[in-house]
Design a protein around this motif. Structure first.
Motif, PDB file in Angstrom:
ATOM      1  N   LEU A 147       0.850  -1.188   0.000  1.00  0.00           N
ATOM      2  CA  LEU A 147       0.000   0.000   0.000  1.00  0.00           C
ATOM      3  C   LEU A 147       0.885   1.236   0.000  1.00  0.00           C
ATOM      4  O   LEU A 147       1.832   1.336   0.783  1.00  0.00           O
ATOM      5  CB  LEU A 147      -0.915   0.011   1.226  1.00  0.00           C
ATOM      6  CG  LEU A 147      -1.909  -1.150   1.329  1.00  0.00           C
ATOM      7  CD1 LEU A 147      -2.688  -1.056   2.634  1.00  0.00           C
ATOM      8  CD2 LEU A 147      -2.861  -1.155   0.139  1.00  0.00           C
ATOM      9  N   SER A 148       0.555   2.181  -0.880  1.00  0.00           N
ATOM     10  CA  SER A 148       1.322   3.420  -0.995  1.00  0.00           C
ATOM     11  C   SER A 148       0.377   4.603  -0.942  1.00  0.00           C
ATOM     12  O   SER A 148      -0.783   4.515  -1.369  1.00  0.00           O
ATOM     13  CB  SER A 148       2.109   3.459  -2.310  1.00  0.00           C
ATOM     14  OG  SER A 148       2.931   2.330  -2.452  1.00  0.00           O
ATOM     15  N   GLY A 149       0.868   5.710  -0.421  1.00  0.00           N
ATOM     16  CA  GLY A 149       0.086   6.932  -0.377  1.00  0.00           C
ATOM     17  C   GLY A 149       0.973   8.130  -0.619  1.00  0.00           C
ATOM     18  O   GLY A 149       2.166   8.106  -0.297  1.00  0.00           O
ATOM     19  N   GLY A 150       0.422   9.173  -1.193  1.00  0.00           N
ATOM     20  CA  GLY A 150       1.207  10.374  -1.455  1.00  0.00           C
ATOM     21  C   GLY A 150       0.345  11.613  -1.419  1.00  0.00           C
ATOM     22  O   GLY A 150      -0.871  11.564  -1.631  1.00  0.00           O
ATOM     23  N   VAL A 151       0.965  12.739  -1.109  1.00  0.00           N
ATOM     24  CA  VAL A 151       0.290  14.037  -1.139  1.00  0.00           C
ATOM     25  C   VAL A 151       1.197  15.017  -1.866  1.00  0.00           C
ATOM     26  O   VAL A 151       2.436  14.953  -1.732  1.00  0.00           O
ATOM     27  CB  VAL A 151      -0.042  14.527   0.290  1.00  0.00           C
ATOM     28  CG1 VAL A 151       1.219  14.671   1.123  1.00  0.00           C
ATOM     29  CG2 VAL A 151      -0.827  15.827   0.249  1.00  0.00           C
ATOM     30  N   SER A 152       0.617  15.899  -2.645  1.00  0.00           N
ATOM     31  CA  SER A 152       1.411  16.884  -3.370  1.00  0.00           C
ATOM     32  C   SER A 152       0.747  18.250  -3.316  1.00  0.00           C
ATOM     33  O   SER A 152      -0.484  18.366  -3.239  1.00  0.00           O
ATOM     34  CB  SER A 152       1.625  16.462  -4.830  1.00  0.00           C
ATOM     35  OG  SER A 152       0.400  16.486  -5.534  1.00  0.00           O
ATOM     36  N   TYR A 153       1.592  19.268  -3.340  1.00  0.00           N
ATOM     37  CA  TYR A 153       1.118  20.656  -3.371  1.00  0.00           C
ATOM     38  C   TYR A 153       1.763  21.342  -4.564  1.00  0.00           C
ATOM     39  O   TYR A 153       2.993  21.343  -4.707  1.00  0.00           O
ATOM     40  CB  TYR A 153       1.480  21.391  -2.079  1.00  0.00           C
ATOM     41  CG  TYR A 153       1.112  22.861  -2.096  1.00  0.00           C
ATOM     42  CD1 TYR A 153      -0.194  23.264  -1.843  1.00  0.00           C
ATOM     43  CD2 TYR A 153       2.066  23.830  -2.381  1.00  0.00           C
ATOM     44  CE1 TYR A 153      -0.541  24.611  -1.862  1.00  0.00           C
ATOM     45  CE2 TYR A 153       1.735  25.176  -2.411  1.00  0.00           C
ATOM     46  CZ  TYR A 153       0.432  25.562  -2.147  1.00  0.00           C
ATOM     47  OH  TYR A 153       0.075  26.894  -2.178  1.00  0.00           O
ATOM     48  N   THR A 154       0.941  21.924  -5.423  1.00  0.00           N
ATOM     49  CA  THR A 154       1.417  22.578  -6.640  1.00  0.00           C
ATOM     50  C   THR A 154       1.156  24.072  -6.572  1.00  0.00           C
ATOM     51  O   THR A 154       0.018  24.510  -6.343  1.00  0.00           O
ATOM     52  CB  THR A 154       0.722  22.002  -7.884  1.00  0.00           C
ATOM     53  OG1 THR A 154       1.019  20.610  -7.991  1.00  0.00           O
ATOM     54  CG2 THR A 154       1.190  22.712  -9.146  1.00  0.00           C
ATOM     55  N   LYS A 155       2.200  24.849  -6.762  1.00  0.00           N
ATOM     56  CA  LYS A 155       2.069  26.296  -6.886  1.00  0.00           C
ATOM     57  C   LYS A 155       1.962  26.629  -8.365  1.00  0.00           C
ATOM     58  O   LYS A 155       2.844  26.283  -9.167  1.00  0.00           O
ATOM     59  CB  LYS A 155       3.290  26.990  -6.279  1.00  0.00           C
ATOM     60  CG  LYS A 155       3.237  28.505  -6.362  1.00  0.00           C
ATOM     61  CD  LYS A 155       2.089  29.085  -5.556  1.00  0.00           C
ATOM     62  CE  LYS A 155       2.127  30.626  -5.590  1.00  0.00           C
ATOM     63  NZ  LYS A 155       0.959  31.217  -4.885  1.00  0.00           N
ATOM     64  N   VAL A 156       0.882  27.279  -8.743  1.00  0.00           N
ATOM     65  CA  VAL A 156       0.589  27.561 -10.146  1.00  0.00           C
ATOM     66  C   VAL A 156       1.105  28.938 -10.533  1.00  0.00           C
ATOM     67  O   VAL A 156       0.877  29.924  -9.820  1.00  0.00           O
ATOM     68  CB  VAL A 156      -0.929  27.471 -10.399  1.00  0.00           C
ATOM     69  CG1 VAL A 156      -1.255  27.759 -11.851  1.00  0.00           C
ATOM     70  CG2 VAL A 156      -1.453  26.097 -10.001  1.00  0.00           C
ATOM     71  N   GLY A 157       1.803  29.015 -11.658  1.00  0.00           N
ATOM     72  CA  GLY A 157       2.359  30.285 -12.117  1.00  0.00           C
ATOM     73  C   GLY A 157       1.286  31.277 -12.533  1.00  0.00           C
ATOM     74  O   GLY A 157       0.298  30.920 -13.191  1.00  0.00           O
ATOM     75  N   ASP A 158       1.455  32.549 -12.167  1.00  0.00           N
ATOM     76  CA  ASP A 158       0.486  33.601 -12.502  1.00  0.00           C
ATOM     77  C   ASP A 158       0.495  33.877 -14.003  1.00  0.00           C
ATOM     78  O   ASP A 158       1.539  33.810 -14.664  1.00  0.00           O
ATOM     79  CB  ASP A 158       0.831  34.899 -11.764  1.00  0.00           C
ATOM     80  CG  ASP A 158       0.760  34.752 -10.247  1.00  0.00           C
ATOM     81  OD1 ASP A 158       0.233  33.719  -9.775  1.00  0.00           O
ATOM     82  OD2 ASP A 158       1.248  35.659  -9.549  1.00  0.00           O
TER      83      ASP A 158
END
Length: 394
Positions: free
Chosen positions: A355-366
């Protein structure tokens, strides 16, 4: 064990193309072909888009332009002698936008003004941003032939499927029929197992598909729109309408750098500039409804570390980035100028189940979108994603 740390990073990155060039949402992943035994895996990702834009003054309404999404993938492989044969299916493309629902706009009036080429009447209450509900999936069958302990060759076919879709712009609404097309997949890999080193380069050929559909809404001449197109009912696309999926090249590299620690890197190049969506109509009044995308070529990079904590548990940390096409655009389908993503992953193995899990946060360019007096300003946006994966050796 050190080689399988890559699964953790891939799970964390399953949702990483949150804001990608073109409309790619998932890349062909061949990592399952390198499992030692017969193998199957299922991945699921949930993405929460905080992608807002403020349209022009004086209305100055701010609206969530990108819809939340989910992603799934299913892969499996079996081995026959020196050949590993795999089948995979994944969500590979999406345009999920809500630009024509901005509070305060009058879309009927905007369409009338657009058809009359009267931009002066559109500024206060119109949105340049499109609305869209389009999804694409890919299925592929791939074989890896092991020449020796170091070299392998990879080849197969992928089939790209576009579901029935809808797109709404200032001018009209477009309904697109489902369609599909196939193309080749090929590549090579090199490995030094003793130090967990692996280098792989995979290329997917460009595919072209004819698309059919209709345009409808506010096209006939009326009292409100005397300069309308004089068309009634649904207007069919011309036979020259097409949708293209770009040639894509992915390079992956990994190597052990210390006991229980793995360094991973990748680059993904997609030639979107030669893979546009082009909707055309027969010559005459309906030609005003022609619409085409304005995608640019993109390259996305990723670098990360995998770390073995115990015999059964490992984790990963990765950073991904993609340069955008510029801080300004004239396309109502543009929502970002590149992106930067930080991802964390964790994996735990119990007997044959992992079992694997992941979280990601993306900063979007203006990015600022502007054309014919209409504007949409995107700033301080982000995407948060959670991914889960279950894999089974048998």
């Amino acid at each position: 064990m050190i080689r399988k740390l890559t699964l953790t990073a891939l799970c964390a990155l399953v949702t990483s193309p949150a804001i990608a060039g073109g409309w790619e949402t998932g890349k062909l992943d061949t990592s399952f072909l390198y499992e030692d035994s017969n193998y199957a895996e299922l991945s699921y990702g949930s993405l929460n888009y905080s992608v807002n834009a403020t349209i022009q003054s004086p209305l100055s309404a701010t609206h969530k332009m990108a819809k939340n999404q989910t992603r799934t993938s299913l892969s499996g492989k079996f081995t026959i002698g020196n050949i590993d044969v795999g089948i995979t299916s994944f969500d590979s493309g999406a345009i999920q936008m809500d630009g024509q629902s901005v509070a305060g706009i009058d879309r009927d009036a905007c369409q009338n003004a657009a058809l009359a080429s009267n931009s002066g009447g559109m500024v206060a209450n119109c949105s340049i941003v499109a609305s869209a509900d389009a999804n694409m999936t890919t299925q592929a069958i791939i074989a890896k032939y092991k020449i020796n302990d170091s070299f392998s060759v990879i080849g197969g076919m992928r089939k790209v499927n576009l579901a029935s879709s809808s797109v709404g712009t200032l001018r009209t609404d477009y309904s697109i029929d489902s369609t599909s097309a196939s193309g080749a997949v090929y590549g090579i890999s090199y490995a030094i197992p003793d130090i967990a080193l692996k280098f792989e380069i995979i290329q997917s050929a460009a595919t072209k598909m004819k698309i059919t559909g209709t345009a409808n809404g506010l096209m006939a001449g009326t009292t409100a729109n005397p300069s309308g197109l004089g068309l009634n009912g649904n207007v069919p696309f011309a036979d020259s309408s097409e949708l293209n999926v770009p040639q894509a090249t992915t390079v992956k590299f990994q190597t052990g750098i210390a006991e229980g620690t793995l360094l991973m890197a990748s680059a993904h190049r997609a030639k979107w500039q030669s893979a546009q969506i082009d909707v055309k109509f027969a010559p005459g009044p309906a030609a005003q409804l022609d619409v085409a995308s304005e995608f640019s070529d993109t390259t996305a990079y990723s670098i990360g570390l995998g770390r073995k904590f115990t015999e059964k548990t490992s984790g990963s940390l990765s950073y991904s980035w993609e340069k955008g096409a510029g801080a300004t655009s004239e396309s109502g389908f543009t929502m970002s100028n590149g992106s930067k993503t930080l991802s964390l992953g964790l994996k735990h193995q119990t007997n044959n189940l992992t079992l694997s899990g992941g979280v990601s946060y993306t900063k979007v360019g203006d990015v600022n979108v502007s054309k014919n007096g209409l504007t949409a300003a995107y700033a301080n946006n982000s995407v948060t994603a959670v991914g889960l994966k279950a894999s089974f050796d048998f």
